[in-house]
Design an enzyme around this catalytic site. Structure first.
Site, PDB file in Angstrom:
ATOM      1  N   ASP B  19       0.860  -1.183   0.000  1.00  0.00           N
ATOM      2  CA  ASP B  19       0.000   0.000   0.000  1.00  0.00           C
ATOM      3  C   ASP B  19       0.901   1.240   0.000  1.00  0.00           C
ATOM      4  O   ASP B  19       2.071   1.161   0.370  1.00  0.00           O
ATOM      5  CB  ASP B  19      -0.890  -0.037   1.247  1.00  0.00           C
ATOM      6  N   ASP B  21      -0.192   5.244   0.622  1.00  0.00           N
ATOM      7  CA  ASP B  21      -0.403   6.286   1.632  1.00  0.00           C
ATOM      8  C   ASP B  21      -0.487   5.649   3.016  1.00  0.00           C
ATOM      9  O   ASP B  21      -1.258   4.714   3.242  1.00  0.00           O
ATOM     10  CB  ASP B  21      -1.680   7.072   1.321  1.00  0.00           C
ATOM     11  N   ASP B 216      -1.285  -0.278   6.015  1.00  0.00           N
ATOM     12  CA  ASP B 216      -1.530   0.397   7.301  1.00  0.00           C
ATOM     13  C   ASP B 216      -2.993   0.295   7.725  1.00  0.00           C
ATOM     14  O   ASP B 216      -3.346   0.810   8.776  1.00  0.00           O
ATOM     15  CB  ASP B 216      -1.106   1.868   7.223  1.00  0.00           C
TER      16      ASP B 216
END
Lengths: 286, 286
Positions: B19, B21, B216
């Protein structure tokens, strides 16, 4: 049509809460028997309230529409979900409270009449009605206000609105977007939620058991009526067909094909002694 | 930080789906260890795919962003939910098929690259990504097309998008409005749904069990990974705190405070013989 008056539909009924679109008219076309229905109510002194989930128009505009169809109606007897929302808010927050409305003129006028002021910042309430000028910016501002603790009020839960081309998003679809974005469920005042019925009963001065809701939608008019202990009277002049009724499993207290048949039934009950004071049960008819 | 490398997090892992961001950067700020992480992957010849649910930007713009942070990245290794949606559609419908997109340039470019044409009428698909220029008219047109039988595809299910002022509606909130209005549930390709992971695995040429997702967000990156049998590696540099992790009840295969700690772990596994061919299990560390 195969419809019938089921059982003692009028039993104990002394006043009516009547839906408008699909009962009194379809769009701009009055349905047959409209003026005669109101003449009968006036003659028999049966009090009535008109109640619509539409939040985009004012009671005055509905009164004007009825006047065009030959019916004199006091706007004070006409409840819109916008007016009901404003009345609900007025019991929660004092005049001058800043609110953020999403909706048309009907909603803004109803809120302004109760003394609320409109603000993009520090609004205590987000009030959402049907808004054909909805934008992402409006949804984003509403989400941020709700996130900061503003109350979240919806005028009506209708998910879609029928048009000749098909269904388009209703107020309930807007509420779904905001509920998804914020994780907060709105308080909704329109049918089938209780608030609109409660305000109508207060205006009629009648208990639930002495009042019938006349409507064309099972999931709003009739389901809400039944839940609150009001009589539920279905007319098949709007969105509900006999097939939809059968598939719904819902049992209204009475079903009529249209307003003339409903008026005939009401007259026959009258003939047997129906009055606001006595509220005698009706006999069943085929 | 109190985090630890839990068990054999890297066991059998030969490639990564990462991922962006919250893992590589926060907004426009690169996170520490970014360039070193990619240098390690290059040195060890560990193949990777970058995957984001954001549909508004193009792979090329992400490659340019990485280049600005000192990392050379082939746009073909960068999956956005818009590109994944276009690739999914290309397997369903031939080039020239009319589609109606709701979304930004990232979505329109991805669809155009696959040969789809944009139409307000007779579109075979409604494709919905995040759209800060969303209007009621767009929602209404999409509702009518879906009502007429157009397929309903969503890029990603994220309900909200964090901003400094709070959460604003995400693509998932737009999908909620259309699902409410139409009664039709969309096919969604973004995380945690399987399609984006499947396309990433196809590009890597690896089976799920040999691939780890680094992310995240528990509910998208990691939940989706676990469901498909990929390893789930959490970094705490984005939205998930140790408290959120504890409350989630989710058990990632490994948890790292940030990219430098993740790289250290990967290097130590390397030192013990990790390679694309061997895929030996990692030892646990405090």
């Amino acid at each position: 049509m195969g419809t019938e008056f089921r059982g003692a539909g009028w039993a104990g009924v002394r006043g009516l809460i009547v839906d408008m679109d699909g009962v009194l008219w379809l769009g701009d076309r009055p349905l047959p028997g409209l003026a005669e229905f109101f003449a009968l109510l006036r003659k028999r002194e049966i009090p009535w309230i008109l109640a619509t989930n539409n939040s985009s128009k004012t009671p005055e505009s509905y009164a004007a529409k009825l006047s065009g169809f030959g019916v004199a109606a006091d706007p004070g007897r006409i409840l819109t979900s916008a007016g009901v929302a404003a009345e609900y808010l007025a019991r929660q927050s004092p005049p001058g409270t800043p609110v953020y409305p999403i909706g048309g003129e009907g909603l803004k006028k109803a809120l302004a009449e109760k003394g609320f002021v409109f603000s993009d910042r520090d609004s205590r309430w987000v009030v959402v009605g049907w808004d054909r000028e909805l934008t992402w910016d409006k949804l984003a501002l509403a989400s941020l206000l709700i996130h900061r603790g503003a109350g979240f009020l919806g005028t009506n839960p209708d998910l879609s609105y029928p048009t000749p081309e098909g269904p388009v998003p209703g107020c309930g679809a807007q509420l779904a977007a905001l509920e998804a974005a914020t994780g907060v469920s709105p308080v909704v005042v329109g049918k089938p939620e209780p608030e609109m019925f409660r305000q109508a009963l207060a205006l009629l001065g009648l208990p639930a058991a002495a009042t019938a809701v006349v409507g064309d939608r099972i999931e709003t008019d009739l389901a809400g009526a039944k839940r609150l202990g009001l009589k539920s009277i279905l007319v098949l002049s709007g969105v509900t067909t006999t097939r939809i009724l059968a598939e719904s499993g819902f049992a209204p207290d009475a079903v009529f094909p249209d307003l003339p048949e409903l008026s005939l039934s009401l007259e026959s009950v009258e003939a047997q002694g129906f009055s606001p004071a006595s509220g005698k049960p009706a006999s069943s008819r085929q």
